[in-house]
Design an enzyme around this catalytic site. Structure first.
Site, PDB file in Angstrom:
ATOM      1  N   GLY A  88       0.945  -1.270   0.096  1.00 44.16           N
ATOM      2  CA  GLY A  88      -0.020   0.078  -0.015  1.00 44.16           C
ATOM      3  C   GLY A  88       0.722   1.221   0.103  1.00 44.16           C
ATOM      4  O   GLY A  88       2.092   1.028   0.286  1.00 44.16           O
ATOM      5  N   SER A 144       6.481   2.272  -6.260  1.00 44.60           N
ATOM      6  CA  SER A 144       6.503   1.946  -7.649  1.00 44.60           C
ATOM      7  C   SER A 144       4.939   2.496  -8.361  1.00 44.60           C
ATOM      8  O   SER A 144       4.955   2.483  -9.431  1.00 44.60           O
ATOM      9  CB  SER A 144       6.730   0.371  -7.790  1.00 44.60           C
ATOM     10  OG  SER A 144       5.511  -0.245  -7.071  1.00 44.60           O
ATOM     11  N   ASP A 145       4.214   2.678  -7.337  1.00 47.82           N
ATOM     12  CA  ASP A 145       2.839   3.315  -7.929  1.00 47.82           C
ATOM     13  C   ASP A 145       2.965   4.934  -8.080  1.00 47.82           C
ATOM     14  O   ASP A 145       1.851   5.370  -8.491  1.00 47.82           O
ATOM     15  CB  ASP A 145       1.800   2.910  -6.922  1.00 47.82           C
ATOM     16  CG  ASP A 145       1.472   1.427  -6.946  1.00 47.82           C
ATOM     17  OD1 ASP A 145       1.297   0.842  -7.956  1.00 47.82           O
ATOM     18  OD2 ASP A 145       1.572   0.722  -5.834  1.00 47.82           O
ATOM     19  N   HIS A 183      -3.413   3.818  -2.264  1.00 47.48           N
ATOM     20  CA  HIS A 183      -3.642   2.611  -2.907  1.00 47.48           C
ATOM     21  C   HIS A 183      -3.510   1.646  -1.848  1.00 47.48           C
ATOM     22  O   HIS A 183      -2.509   1.582  -1.213  1.00 47.48           O
ATOM     23  CB  HIS A 183      -2.712   2.665  -3.957  1.00 47.48           C
ATOM     24  CG  HIS A 183      -2.544   1.176  -4.637  1.00 47.48           C
ATOM     25  ND1 HIS A 183      -3.846   0.452  -5.103  1.00 47.48           N
ATOM     26  CD2 HIS A 183      -1.575   0.262  -4.918  1.00 47.48           C
ATOM     27  CE1 HIS A 183      -3.441  -0.663  -5.679  1.00 47.48           C
ATOM     28  NE2 HIS A 183      -2.135  -0.818  -5.392  1.00 47.48           N
ATOM     29  N   HIS A 192      -4.208  -3.029  -1.241  1.00 42.94           N
ATOM     30  CA  HIS A 192      -4.757  -4.347  -1.661  1.00 42.94           C
ATOM     31  C   HIS A 192      -5.652  -4.814  -0.717  1.00 42.94           C
ATOM     32  O   HIS A 192      -5.581  -6.179  -0.348  1.00 42.94           O
ATOM     33  CB  HIS A 192      -3.358  -5.184  -2.080  1.00 42.94           C
ATOM     34  CG  HIS A 192      -2.807  -4.819  -3.066  1.00 42.94           C
ATOM     35  ND1 HIS A 192      -2.740  -5.370  -4.486  1.00 42.94           N
ATOM     36  CD2 HIS A 192      -1.728  -3.892  -3.392  1.00 42.94           C
ATOM     37  CE1 HIS A 192      -2.001  -5.007  -5.239  1.00 42.94           C
ATOM     38  NE2 HIS A 192      -1.275  -3.988  -4.545  1.00 42.94           N
ATOM     39  N   ASP A 236     -23.625   6.999   1.781  1.00 43.42           N
ATOM     40  CA  ASP A 236     -22.960   8.238   2.560  1.00 43.42           C
ATOM     41  C   ASP A 236     -21.883   8.784   1.854  1.00 43.42           C
ATOM     42  O   ASP A 236     -21.437  10.133   2.230  1.00 43.42           O
ATOM     43  CB  ASP A 236     -22.810   7.743   3.860  1.00 43.42           C
ATOM     44  CG  ASP A 236     -23.971   7.647   4.808  1.00 43.42           C
ATOM     45  OD1 ASP A 236     -25.017   8.598   4.399  1.00 43.42           O
ATOM     46  OD2 ASP A 236     -24.084   7.444   5.666  1.00 43.42           O
ATOM     47  N   HIS A 282      -6.551  -5.807  -9.994  1.00 41.75           N
ATOM     48  CA  HIS A 282      -5.603  -5.303  -9.309  1.00 41.75           C
ATOM     49  C   HIS A 282      -6.044  -5.105  -8.001  1.00 41.75           C
ATOM     50  O   HIS A 282      -5.742  -5.554  -7.007  1.00 41.75           O
ATOM     51  CB  HIS A 282      -4.981  -3.989  -9.989  1.00 41.75           C
ATOM     52  CG  HIS A 282      -3.861  -3.542  -9.555  1.00 41.75           C
ATOM     53  ND1 HIS A 282      -2.885  -4.102  -8.849  1.00 41.75           N
ATOM     54  CD2 HIS A 282      -3.397  -2.196  -9.560  1.00 41.75           C
ATOM     55  CE1 HIS A 282      -1.873  -3.064  -8.169  1.00 41.75           C
ATOM     56  NE2 HIS A 282      -2.128  -2.055  -8.511  1.00 41.75           N
ATOM     57  N   TYR A 316     -25.625  17.027   7.536  1.00 44.38           N
ATOM     58  CA  TYR A 316     -25.194  16.043   8.683  1.00 44.38           C
ATOM     59  C   TYR A 316     -23.960  16.239   9.265  1.00 44.38           C
ATOM     60  O   TYR A 316     -23.014  16.942   8.604  1.00 44.38           O
ATOM     61  CB  TYR A 316     -24.800  14.732   7.683  1.00 44.38           C
ATOM     62  CG  TYR A 316     -24.242  13.652   8.298  1.00 44.38           C
ATOM     63  CD1 TYR A 316     -25.334  12.584   8.931  1.00 44.38           C
ATOM     64  CD2 TYR A 316     -23.123  13.323   8.795  1.00 44.38           C
ATOM     65  CE1 TYR A 316     -24.926  11.386   9.621  1.00 44.38           C
ATOM     66  CE2 TYR A 316     -22.452  12.303   9.451  1.00 44.38           C
ATOM     67  CZ  TYR A 316     -23.563  11.157   9.836  1.00 44.38           C
ATOM     68  OH  TYR A 316     -23.052  10.189  10.605  1.00 44.38           O
TER      69      TYR A 316
END
Length: 235
Positions: free
Chosen positions: A30, A78-79, A98, A100, A123, A174, A232
């Site tokens: 992540g 790497s992302d 990001h 998984h 929501d 992915h 809200y």
């Protein structure tokens, strides 16, 4: 400028640490980033560094194209190229996450949108959370991470989805990306996405012919929190 960088590093570091604490990440699966367009920088998690070994100083600083500001830094996630494309395409984003996370990945591997079956979903996400198309072999073999960002942008453009009304996507085969105006909001959206992914799977197990909630209930729950007349909370 230095104070801005240090503050961003601290926020990004804390946001990254919150991912395993929230059950969204195992190992190093992540990353979180934040952008400052005013200062022309992105701060992101380093690649492959264990969460329990990271420090705020390890967070990597790049320019808006993903080029490192300081060559002595650790390598960026790497992302990074995916994050760069999202920031380029969606100027309202200030942070990207990001993961998984297990349940969201199940929908990505099933190649399915996550339907809006209830108000918990409504929501935060206005309508289904979209699943992108499959990346072509040429896209994967050329600039995989950048093309991942492009296919996310393409999905929102072709399906005319407002990325502020649905701050999440699952990439075919992915996994999920979420975003927000702050790193805290982007992480919160990842937590919510994982929960509604699990709820949707359970709903389909109990009622296979279930339909998404009616549009008037979707509208009520989304716009009471995010609309012009939102009421809200304590805002």
């Amino acid at each position: 400028m230095e104070a801005t960088i240090q503050a961003m590093k601290q926020r990004v570091y804390e946001a990254n640490l919150s991912l395993p604490k929230s059950g969204l990440v195992k190992l190093t699966w992540g990353n979180v980033s934040e952008i400052s367009r005013e200062h022309g920088i992105i701060v992101i998690k380093p690649s492959g560094v264990a969460y329990n070994e990271m420090t705020a100083d390890d967070m990597v600083v790049t320019d808006l194209k993903g080029n490192p500001i300081d060559q002595s830094q650790l390598r960026a996630s790497s992302d990074l190229a995916t994050h760069v494309v999202l920031y380029e395409k969606f100027p309202e984003m200030n942070a990207v996450v990001h993961t998984h996370s297990t349940n969201a990945v199940k929908w990505a591997q099933a190649r399915r949108d996550i339907p809006a079956y209830g108000t918990t979903h409504a929501d935060t996400f206005y309508g289904p959370v979209p699943c992108t198309r499959q990346l072509r072999q040429s896209e994967i073999e050329s600039h995989y991470e950048r093309e991942t960002g492009n296919v996310i942008s393409e999905t929102f453009e072709k399906r005319q989805i407002d990325p502020t009304a649905c701050p999440a996507v699952i990439v075919y085969g992915h996994g999920p990306f979420t975003w927000g105006k702050t790193v805290e909001q982007a992480v919160q959206n990842s937590i919510i996405l994982e929960e509604v992914a699990a709820m949707a799977m359970g709903t389909e197990l109990l009622a296979q012919s279930i339909k998404p909630i009616d549009s008037y209930l979707l509208d009520k729950h989304f716009y009471r929190k995010h609309g012009a007349q939102a009421y809200y909370g304590q805002g």
